[in-house]
Enzyme design. Structure first.
Site, short mmCIF file in Angstrom:
data_model
loop_
_atom_site.label_atom_id
_atom_site.label_comp_id
_atom_site.label_asym_id
_atom_site.label_seq_id
_atom_site.Cartn_x
_atom_site.Cartn_y
_atom_site.Cartn_z
N CYS A 126 0.79 -1.23 0.00
CA CYS A 126 0.00 0.00 0.00
C CYS A 126 0.83 1.28 0.00
O CYS A 126 0.30 2.36 -0.19
CB CYS A 126 -0.91 0.01 1.23
N CYS A 149 -1.31 -4.96 7.73
CA CYS A 149 -0.94 -3.66 8.31
C CYS A 149 -0.17 -3.83 9.62
O CYS A 149 0.67 -2.99 9.95
CB CYS A 149 -2.20 -2.83 8.58
#
Ligand code: FES
Length: 150
Positions: free
Chosen positions: A33, A107
């Site tokens: 990302c 994440c």
């Protein structure tokens, strides 16, 4: 859907910000990302003569899960010896947040990688023994960093 713990840490992150004169800084990026994190550690000796994390701060440019997991990793690592802190896994962070949506598990790696990299750099700078596993993790992390810059 995020748990209430994720929202709490996202809205009120613990140990957020930069640090003056850190002992070491772990900087990592997420290839999936493009989010980035800096983790600042102040390392000193405890009464037993072991290196421990006296203070810790983070700066994360990323999603809510990246910020919440960064906040949790600082809580888990603060006050720990480096030997203890290097054992923190992303599963521990996910558990402390009462879980993360499956698509957000990646994440949590950002926070663990930043801690791993900071400890690696400290060991390197101080000529400490580095395990083959830690060396491998460092190479994966710097490869991601290099690819993010291109
Ligand atoms: Fe990038 Fe969460 S989407 S770390």
């Amino acid at each position: 859907m995020y748990s209430s713990k994720v929202f709490e840490h996202f809205k009120n992150p613990h140990n957020f910000g930069s640090m003056t004169n850190p002992t070491v800084v772990g900087q990592v990026g997420n290839l999936a990302c493009g989010d980035v994190m800096k983790l600042y550690l102040k390392i000193t000796k405890n009464k037993q003569g072991q290196d421990f994390i006296k203070d810790i701060k983070f700066e994360t440019l990323g999603c809510a899960a990246a910020i919440a997991t960064s906040s949790v990793v600082t809580d888990l690592a603060k006050g720990q010896t480096l030997t203890e802190a290097i054992k923190i896994k992303n599963e521990d962070i996910v558990k402390a947040l009462d879980n993360l949506p499956t698509i957000k598990i990646h994440c949590s790696l950002l926070a663990v990688d930043a801690l791993t990299e900071a400890i690696y750099l400290f060991y390197k700078q101080n000529n400490k023994n580095i395990s083959a596993e830690l060396e491998q993790k460092h190479h994966r992390i710097i490869n991601c960093q290099a690819r993010l810059k291109h």
